[in-house]
Motif scaffolding. Structure first.
Motif, PDB file in Angstrom:
ATOM      1  N   VAL A   5     -74.759  14.785   5.412  1.00 59.83           N
ATOM      2  CA  VAL A   5     -73.817  13.775   5.886  1.00 59.83           C
ATOM      3  C   VAL A   5     -74.482  13.074   7.059  1.00 59.83           C
ATOM      4  N   ILE A   6     -74.708  11.772   6.894  1.00 66.20           N
ATOM      5  CA  ILE A   6     -75.371  10.976   7.911  1.00 66.20           C
ATOM      6  C   ILE A   6     -74.328  10.065   8.530  1.00 66.20           C
ATOM      7  N   THR A   7     -74.132  10.179   9.837  1.00 64.33           N
ATOM      8  CA  THR A   7     -73.155   9.339  10.527  1.00 64.33           C
ATOM      9  C   THR A   7     -73.855   8.093  11.049  1.00 64.33           C
ATOM     10  N   LEU A   8     -73.262   6.953  10.749  1.00 63.82           N
ATOM     11  CA  LEU A   8     -73.843   5.655  11.104  1.00 63.82           C
ATOM     12  C   LEU A   8     -72.813   4.815  11.847  1.00 63.82           C
ATOM     13  N   LYS A   9     -73.308   3.933  12.692  1.00 66.00           N
ATOM     14  CA  LYS A   9     -72.413   3.078  13.472  1.00 66.00           C
ATOM     15  C   LYS A   9     -71.836   1.935  12.637  1.00 66.00           C
ATOM     16  N   GLU A  10     -72.640   1.421  11.705  1.00 70.02           N
ATOM     17  CA  GLU A  10     -72.233   0.252  10.931  1.00 70.02           C
ATOM     18  C   GLU A  10     -72.509   0.456   9.448  1.00 70.02           C
ATOM     19  N   LYS A  11     -71.815  -0.306   8.646  1.00 69.74           N
ATOM     20  CA  LYS A  11     -71.973  -0.231   7.197  1.00 69.74           C
ATOM     21  C   LYS A  11     -73.333  -0.754   6.747  1.00 69.74           C
ATOM     22  N   LYS A  12     -73.830  -1.775   7.420  1.00 66.82           N
ATOM     23  CA  LYS A  12     -75.115  -2.359   7.009  1.00 66.82           C
ATOM     24  C   LYS A  12     -76.269  -1.387   7.222  1.00 66.82           C
ATOM     25  N   THR A  26     -86.816   8.554  -3.439  1.00 68.89           N
ATOM     26  CA  THR A  26     -86.076   9.788  -3.220  1.00 68.89           C
ATOM     27  C   THR A  26     -85.020   9.929  -4.317  1.00 68.89           C
ATOM     28  N   PRO A  27     -85.042  11.038  -5.069  1.00 71.73           N
ATOM     29  CA  PRO A  27     -84.034  11.221  -6.119  1.00 71.73           C
ATOM     30  C   PRO A  27     -82.680  11.602  -5.519  1.00 71.73           C
ATOM     31  N   ILE A  28     -81.721  10.721  -5.652  1.00 75.55           N
ATOM     32  CA  ILE A  28     -80.381  10.946  -5.106  1.00 75.55           C
ATOM     33  C   ILE A  28     -79.446  11.252  -6.269  1.00 75.55           C
ATOM     34  N   THR A  29     -78.819  12.437  -6.211  1.00 76.52           N
ATOM     35  CA  THR A  29     -77.895  12.843  -7.259  1.00 76.52           C
ATOM     36  C   THR A  29     -76.571  12.100  -7.148  1.00 76.52           C
ATOM     37  N   ASN A  30     -76.044  12.034  -5.936  1.00 76.95           N
ATOM     38  CA  ASN A  30     -74.769  11.362  -5.699  1.00 76.95           C
ATOM     39  C   ASN A  30     -74.799  10.776  -4.300  1.00 76.95           C
ATOM     40  N   CYS A  31     -74.109   9.676  -4.130  1.00 81.27           N
ATOM     41  CA  CYS A  31     -74.092   9.018  -2.826  1.00 81.27           C
ATOM     42  C   CYS A  31     -72.709   8.398  -2.611  1.00 81.27           C
ATOM     43  N   ASP A  32     -72.086   8.737  -1.501  1.00 77.70           N
ATOM     44  CA  ASP A  32     -70.785   8.172  -1.150  1.00 77.70           C
ATOM     45  C   ASP A  32     -70.840   7.632   0.263  1.00 77.70           C
ATOM     46  N   LEU A  33     -70.238   6.491   0.461  1.00 78.28           N
ATOM     47  CA  LEU A  33     -70.098   5.911   1.787  1.00 78.28           C
ATOM     48  C   LEU A  33     -68.627   6.002   2.158  1.00 78.28           C
ATOM     49  N   VAL A  34     -68.349   6.703   3.249  1.00 80.83           N
ATOM     50  CA  VAL A  34     -66.966   6.947   3.651  1.00 80.83           C
ATOM     51  C   VAL A  34     -66.658   6.083   4.866  1.00 80.83           C
ATOM     52  N   GLU A  35     -65.625   5.279   4.715  1.00 75.61           N
ATOM     53  CA  GLU A  35     -65.224   4.402   5.813  1.00 75.61           C
ATOM     54  C   GLU A  35     -64.587   5.228   6.928  1.00 75.61           C
ATOM     55  N   PRO A  36     -64.665   4.731   8.143  1.00 79.72           N
ATOM     56  CA  PRO A  36     -64.067   5.472   9.262  1.00 79.72           C
ATOM     57  C   PRO A  36     -62.555   5.610   9.094  1.00 79.72           C
ATOM     58  N   LEU A  37     -62.022   6.678   9.661  1.00 80.35           N
ATOM     59  CA  LEU A  37     -60.568   6.869   9.629  1.00 80.35           C
ATOM     60  C   LEU A  37     -59.873   5.777  10.412  1.00 80.35           C
ATOM     61  N   ASP A  38     -60.531   5.298  11.425  1.00 78.14           N
ATOM     62  CA  ASP A  38     -60.002   4.201  12.234  1.00 78.14           C
ATOM     63  C   ASP A  38     -60.748   2.931  11.826  1.00 78.14           C
ATOM     64  N   ALA A 147     -66.213  18.589  12.819  1.00 71.54           N
ATOM     65  CA  ALA A 147     -67.151  17.703  13.517  1.00 71.54           C
ATOM     66  C   ALA A 147     -67.297  16.372  12.780  1.00 71.54           C
ATOM     67  N   ILE A 148     -67.345  16.431  11.455  1.00 69.39           N
ATOM     68  CA  ILE A 148     -67.458  15.204  10.664  1.00 69.39           C
ATOM     69  C   ILE A 148     -66.201  14.361  10.804  1.00 69.39           C
ATOM     70  N   ARG A 149     -65.054  14.993  10.780  1.00 64.70           N
ATOM     71  CA  ARG A 149     -63.790  14.263  10.940  1.00 64.70           C
ATOM     72  C   ARG A 149     -63.727  13.580  12.313  1.00 64.70           C
ATOM     73  N   LYS A 150     -64.202  14.269  13.336  1.00 62.97           N
ATOM     74  CA  LYS A 150     -64.191  13.698  14.688  1.00 62.97           C
ATOM     75  C   LYS A 150     -65.070  12.455  14.741  1.00 62.97           C
ATOM     76  N   LYS A 151     -66.233  12.507  14.098  1.00 60.25           N
ATOM     77  CA  LYS A 151     -67.114  11.334  14.064  1.00 60.25           C
ATOM     78  C   LYS A 151     -66.444  10.180  13.331  1.00 60.25           C
ATOM     79  N   SER A 152     -65.743  10.482  12.243  1.00 60.24           N
ATOM     80  CA  SER A 152     -65.060   9.441  11.488  1.00 60.24           C
ATOM     81  C   SER A 152     -63.931   8.823  12.305  1.00 60.24           C
ATOM     82  N   GLU A 153     -63.225   9.655  13.062  1.00 60.77           N
ATOM     83  CA  GLU A 153     -62.149   9.133  13.913  1.00 60.77           C
ATOM     84  C   GLU A 153     -62.692   8.261  15.042  1.00 60.77           C
ATOM     85  N   GLU A 154     -63.938   8.497  15.443  1.00 62.95           N
ATOM     86  CA  GLU A 154     -64.572   7.688  16.486  1.00 62.95           C
ATOM     87  C   GLU A 154     -65.058   6.346  15.950  1.00 62.95           C
ATOM     88  N   GLY A 155     -64.932   6.124  14.635  1.00 62.25           N
ATOM     89  CA  GLY A 155     -65.308   4.842  14.058  1.00 62.25           C
ATOM     90  C   GLY A 155     -66.653   4.832  13.366  1.00 62.25           C
TER      91      GLY A 155
END
Length: 187
Positions: A5-12, A26-38, A147-155
């Motif tokens: 899980v890689i946390t990023l500041k922006e979608k781009k 790099t062989p990627i099996t699955n990839c999901d981009l999760v928008e911030p909770l906020d 920890a992941i949820r906290k990062k998502s709540e931070e945007g």
């Protein structure tokens, strides 16, 4: 399967990282981009297409099984129920046949239904077993999810990469990216 899980500041930044990973083959099996909770930032389309073959699903935090223990528990319950319920029926039927107990006949049920009712009780036991045995979670995973949820709540945007177990991610590319944190969930 290895999950990162890689946390990023922006979608781009996610698109740029995926292009670099694609260039590195790099062989990627699955990839999901999760928008911030906020999520007050991007309202772009729901799929991020890198135009080079990697299609990333943009999802909500609650829609990803990896991040939502309730969804994962429901899937485990269904998987367990598919074999525990029939096994319970056969075990109950066999037990009634072998012991020749008259439990239900003593309660007023017809003697012919004794074995069938034993099978039904076994089936109910299997359903209860699938319900209760699927409920546990690992404490380490729970701490990582917090920890992941906290990062998502931070945007922060979360990019979830699943790679085959034998493939090591290109750490040089991941470190070059302006990511906040990289969390390894399973290896």
């Amino acid at each position: 399967m290895s999950t990162y899980v890689i946390t990023l500041k922006e979608k781009k930044l996610a698109k740029e990282l995926l292009l670099k990973l694609r260039e590195a083959q790099t062989p990627i099996t699955n990839c999901d981009l999760v928008e911030p909770l906020d999520n007050r930032t991007d309202n772009e389309d729901s799929n991020l297409d890198t135009s080079e073959g990697i299609l990333v699903n943009q999802s909500n935090f609650k829609d990803i099984k990896l991040l939502n223990p309730a969804l994962a528990r429901k899937d485990r319950q269904k998987a367990l129920a598919t074999w525990l319920i029939p096994f319970g029926f056969i075990a109950g039927l066999s037990f009634s046949q072998m012991t020749d107990l008259k439990t239900f006949a003593n309660m007023g049920f017809p003697n012919q239904l004794e074995k069938l009712l034993g099978g039904l009780v076994g089936m109910i036991s299997g359903a209860l077993g699938s319900f209760f045995s699927a409920g546990g979670t690992n404490q380490e995973t729970f701490d990582d999810l917090r920890a992941i949820r906290k990062k998502s709540e931070e945007g922060c945007w979360l990019l979830i990469l699943e790679l085959p177990i034998e493939i090591e991610p290109p750490w040089v590319i991941l470190k070059e990216t302006d990511s906040i944190e990289i969390i390894i969930l399973s290896k």
